[in-house]
Design an enzyme around this catalytic site. Structure first.
Site, PDB file in Angstrom:
ATOM      1  N   GLU A 143       0.765  -1.183  -0.047  1.00  0.00           N
ATOM      2  CA  GLU A 143       0.030  -0.101  -0.102  1.00  0.00           C
ATOM      3  C   GLU A 143       0.804   1.279  -0.144  1.00  0.00           C
ATOM      4  O   GLU A 143       0.593   2.274  -0.459  1.00  0.00           O
ATOM      5  CB  GLU A 143      -0.837   0.127   1.177  1.00  0.00           C
ATOM      6  CG  GLU A 143      -1.718  -1.094   1.527  1.00  0.00           C
ATOM      7  CD  GLU A 143      -1.258  -2.202   2.148  1.00  0.00           C
ATOM      8  OE1 GLU A 143       0.313  -2.420   1.916  1.00  0.00           O
ATOM      9  OE2 GLU A 143      -1.541  -3.008   3.026  1.00  0.00           O
TER      10      GLU A 143
ATOM     11  N   THR B 160      23.346 -39.777   5.937  1.00  0.00           N
ATOM     12  CA  THR B 160      22.863 -39.841   4.428  1.00  0.00           C
ATOM     13  C   THR B 160      23.619 -39.252   3.565  1.00  0.00           C
ATOM     14  O   THR B 160      24.148 -39.596   2.665  1.00  0.00           O
ATOM     15  CB  THR B 160      21.379 -39.373   4.309  1.00  0.00           C
ATOM     16  OG1 THR B 160      20.444 -40.260   5.091  1.00  0.00           O
ATOM     17  CG2 THR B 160      21.015 -39.560   2.965  1.00  0.00           C
TER      18      THR B 160
ATOM     19  N   ASP C  84      25.318 -41.569   0.744  1.00  0.00           N
ATOM     20  CA  ASP C  84      24.876 -41.454  -0.539  1.00  0.00           C
ATOM     21  C   ASP C  84      25.201 -40.200  -1.382  1.00  0.00           C
ATOM     22  O   ASP C  84      25.170 -40.150  -2.503  1.00  0.00           O
ATOM     23  CB  ASP C  84      23.325 -41.199  -0.697  1.00  0.00           C
ATOM     24  CG  ASP C  84      22.391 -42.241   0.121  1.00  0.00           C
ATOM     25  OD1 ASP C  84      23.230 -43.288   0.615  1.00  0.00           O
ATOM     26  OD2 ASP C  84      21.335 -42.406   0.280  1.00  0.00           O
TER      27      ASP C  84
ATOM     28  N   ARG D 218      15.409 -32.324 -10.257  1.00  0.00           N
ATOM     29  CA  ARG D 218      15.680 -32.437 -11.603  1.00  0.00           C
ATOM     30  C   ARG D 218      14.487 -33.088 -12.438  1.00  0.00           C
ATOM     31  O   ARG D 218      13.669 -33.651 -12.051  1.00  0.00           O
ATOM     32  CB  ARG D 218      16.910 -33.220 -11.842  1.00  0.00           C
ATOM     33  CG  ARG D 218      18.038 -32.772 -11.310  1.00  0.00           C
ATOM     34  CD  ARG D 218      19.294 -33.673 -11.428  1.00  0.00           C
ATOM     35  NE  ARG D 218      19.021 -35.092 -10.921  1.00  0.00           N
ATOM     36  CZ  ARG D 218      19.367 -35.524  -9.760  1.00  0.00           C
ATOM     37  NH1 ARG D 218      19.663 -34.727  -8.900  1.00  0.00           N
ATOM     38  NH2 ARG D 218      18.866 -36.672  -9.095  1.00  0.00           N
TER      39      ARG D 218
ATOM     40  N   ALA E 143      14.515 -38.713   9.544  1.00  0.00           N
ATOM     41  CA  ALA E 143      13.370 -38.970   9.480  1.00  0.00           C
ATOM     42  C   ALA E 143      12.439 -39.501  10.790  1.00  0.00           C
ATOM     43  O   ALA E 143      11.681 -38.826  11.001  1.00  0.00           O
ATOM     44  CB  ALA E 143      12.792 -39.838   8.233  1.00  0.00           C
TER      45      ALA E 143
ATOM     46  N   ALA F  44      13.560 -38.949  13.591  1.00  0.00           N
ATOM     47  CA  ALA F  44      13.917 -37.953  14.906  1.00  0.00           C
ATOM     48  C   ALA F  44      12.718 -36.970  14.645  1.00  0.00           C
ATOM     49  O   ALA F  44      12.134 -36.558  15.447  1.00  0.00           O
ATOM     50  CB  ALA F  44      15.207 -37.292  14.663  1.00  0.00           C
TER      51      ALA F  44
HETATM   52  C1  AOF Z   1       0.492  -5.164   4.717  1.00  0.00           C
HETATM   53  N1  AOF Z   1       1.219  -4.829   3.128  1.00  0.00           N
HETATM   54  O1  AOF Z   1       2.402  -5.539   1.704  1.00  0.00           O
HETATM   55  C2  AOF Z   1       2.659  -6.734   3.757  1.00  0.00           C
HETATM   56  C3  AOF Z   1       1.998  -6.840   4.870  1.00  0.00           C
HETATM   57  O2  AOF Z   1       7.530  -6.094  10.126  1.00  0.00           O
HETATM   58  P1  AOF Z   1       7.089  -5.950   8.721  1.00  0.00           P
HETATM   59  O3  AOF Z   1       6.727  -4.279   8.907  1.00  0.00           O
HETATM   60  O4  AOF Z   1       7.857  -6.333   7.551  1.00  0.00           O
HETATM   61  O5  AOF Z   1       5.630  -6.255   8.635  1.00  0.00           O
HETATM   62  C4  AOF Z   1       5.335  -7.640   8.418  1.00  0.00           C
HETATM   63  C5  AOF Z   1       3.949  -7.930   8.403  1.00  0.00           C
HETATM   64  O6  AOF Z   1       3.092  -7.301   7.896  1.00  0.00           O
HETATM   65  C6  AOF Z   1       3.697  -9.277   8.097  1.00  0.00           C
HETATM   66  O7  AOF Z   1       3.944 -10.681   8.900  1.00  0.00           O
HETATM   67  C7  AOF Z   1       2.348  -9.530   7.540  1.00  0.00           C
HETATM   68  O8  AOF Z   1       1.455  -9.635   8.666  1.00  0.00           O
HETATM   69  C8  AOF Z   1       2.121  -7.763   7.190  1.00  0.00           C
HETATM   70  N2  AOF Z   1       2.409  -8.084   5.680  1.00  0.00           N
HETATM   71  N3  AOF Z   1       0.922  -5.882   5.346  1.00  0.00           N
HETATM   72  O9  AOF Z   1      -0.445  -4.361   5.005  1.00  0.00           O
HETATM   73  C9  AOF Z   1       1.950  -5.693   2.933  1.00  0.00           C
HETATM   74  N4  AOF Z   1       3.471  -7.402   3.170  1.00  0.00           N
HETATM   75 ZN    ZN Z   2       1.587  -3.015   5.963  1.00  0.00          ZN
END
Ligand code: AOF
Ligand code: ZN
Length: 358
Positions: free
Chosen positions: A55, A199, A203, A210, A275, A277
């Site tokens: 935004e 592993t 291996d 691929r 696996a 664990a």
């Molecule tokens: C939004 N618009 O484009 C995104 C959002 O720590 P920050 O500031 O990077 O915030 C990360 C969090 O914000 C992320 O975990 C998610 O909840 C929200 N992402 N929110 O309004 C955005 N990428």
């Molecule tokens: Zn945001």
């Protein structure tokens, strides 16, 4: 006020913009700003943690005051928190946006609630527009958010009698070409692919995804877990992505670190010790067992100790699908959840002929 045609088209565009961003710690989000007449006046998307949210990226392209009375169309609920950047809900209110249409709620405890904040500032808010498409784009991120760690798939190939190798340790090839191709397709979908040092030493796997000899565009990060050193000439050192080495047996710490690096899905490739664990620690969300019509006998079992001392402690699975792959059979299963009817495991599971189903 229902979502109108211009807003619907704007959401389709915002979804495209979202996919321009990287998969990582933060979700991929796109935003479009519409004039009061429904024309697109700005576009934005999120380029990863630490950079402006979608935004704010879109608003930054407008002259001051140009967003007054505008509509913001966003693929995720505008955030309500100050993290690495400030709250988008506030940025939209301050810009004078009068309406917000978004696809999905932000599941974060702190980041969520932006919709309500906008409403209480008098902004008209609509949610749920093209939510399924938005969900598809950030499915892995949403799952990892819900779990608080990456989603873990454990895969093995076994003989009909449950062995993963012959008594001398050789294991190539238990399953046929169709099953191996299926594994490679699934590797390419994972963010990381993990093996134990045992592993790795026995291996020398390349851990690439691929198609025949050709590498898929998307390659998982190779991850090595365990205390033995990786030789300088190990095939993994030629992997297109830099490997991560964890000299530990604490799988929760490994997953926490991978989570902090933006890994949403981990594919555990073996061997039996690693696996087992993961299963013993209760850290497995999905099991893929490729079963080949061959008998090996001996004691090289697909799994070792998973902490089941008595039948009451057996780890019950619910099969999502049995998938025939050439002469082999793939079981796709998840641990039976408390809410699931235990009898459901005896109900006829889905038999599908679709390769790579589910
Ligand atoms: C939004 N618009 O484009 C995104 C959002 O720590 P920050 O500031 O990077 O915030 C990360 C969090 O914000 C992320 O975990 C998610 O909840 C929200 N992402 N929110 O309004 C955005 N990428
Ligand atoms: Zn945001």
């Amino acid at each position: 006020m229902a979502v109108n045609e211009a807003e619907r088209r704007a959401m389709t565009r915002a979804l495209e913009l979202a996919t321009l961003g990287p998969r990582g710690v933060n979700p991929q989000v796109g935003a479009v700003i519409l004039s009061p007449g429904g024309e697109i006046i700005a576009e934005g998307w999120h380029r990863g943690a630490g950079t402006p949210h979608a935004e704010v990226d879109a608003l930054s392209k407008l002259a001051p005051g140009a967003a007054r009375g505008a509509t913001a169309v966003v693929t995720l609920e505008p955030c309500n928190h100050t993290g690495r950047t400030g709250p988008c809900a506030v940025a939209l209110i301050e810009a004078g946006v009068s309406r917000v249409v978004y696809a999905l709620d932000d599941p974060g405890e702190v980041s969520g609630g932006g919709g309500d904040r906008l409403r209480s500032a008098g902004v008209s808010v609509e949610s749920g527009e093209q939510a399924d498409a938005a969900h598809e784009i950030i499915d892995g991120w949403l799952t990892a958010q819900r779990l608080g760690r990456p989603h873990v798939t454990v895969k093995w190939a076994q003989s009909l009698d449950g062995r993963a190798a012959a008594s001398d340790g050789t294991s190539q090839w238990i399953t046929g070409p169709e099953a191996r191709a299926d594994v490679h397709r699934r590797r390419a979908e994972a963010d990381a692919i993990a093996v134990g040092t045992g592993t790795l030493l026995s291996d020398d796997p390349s851990l690439t995804a691929r198609d025949g000899d050709a590498l898929f565009d998307r390659q998982p990060i190779p991850v090595v877990i365990g205390s033995r050193a990786t030789p300088d000439d190990a095939a993994i050192r030629r992997h297109p992505r830099a490997p991560l080495f964890y000299d530990t047996h604490d799988l929760r710490t490994v997953l926490a670190d991978l989570h902090s690096r933006g890994v949403h899905t981990v594919f555990v490739e073996g061997g039996p010790t690693l696996a087992s664990a993961f299963i013993a620690a209760g850290l497995v969300d999905r099991v893929l067992s490729y079963i080949a019509p061959v008998l090996l006998g001996g004691d090289r079992l697909a799994l070792t100790d998973i902490g089941v001392a008595t039948i009451d402690a057996a780890r019950r699975l619910t099969v999502e699908a049995w998938v025939p792959l050439g002469a082999d059979l793939l079981a796709i299963a998840h641990p039976t959840l408390a809410a699931e009817d235990p009898e459901s495991i005896t109900a006829p599971p889905v038999l599908t002929t679709e390769e790579g189903a589910a």
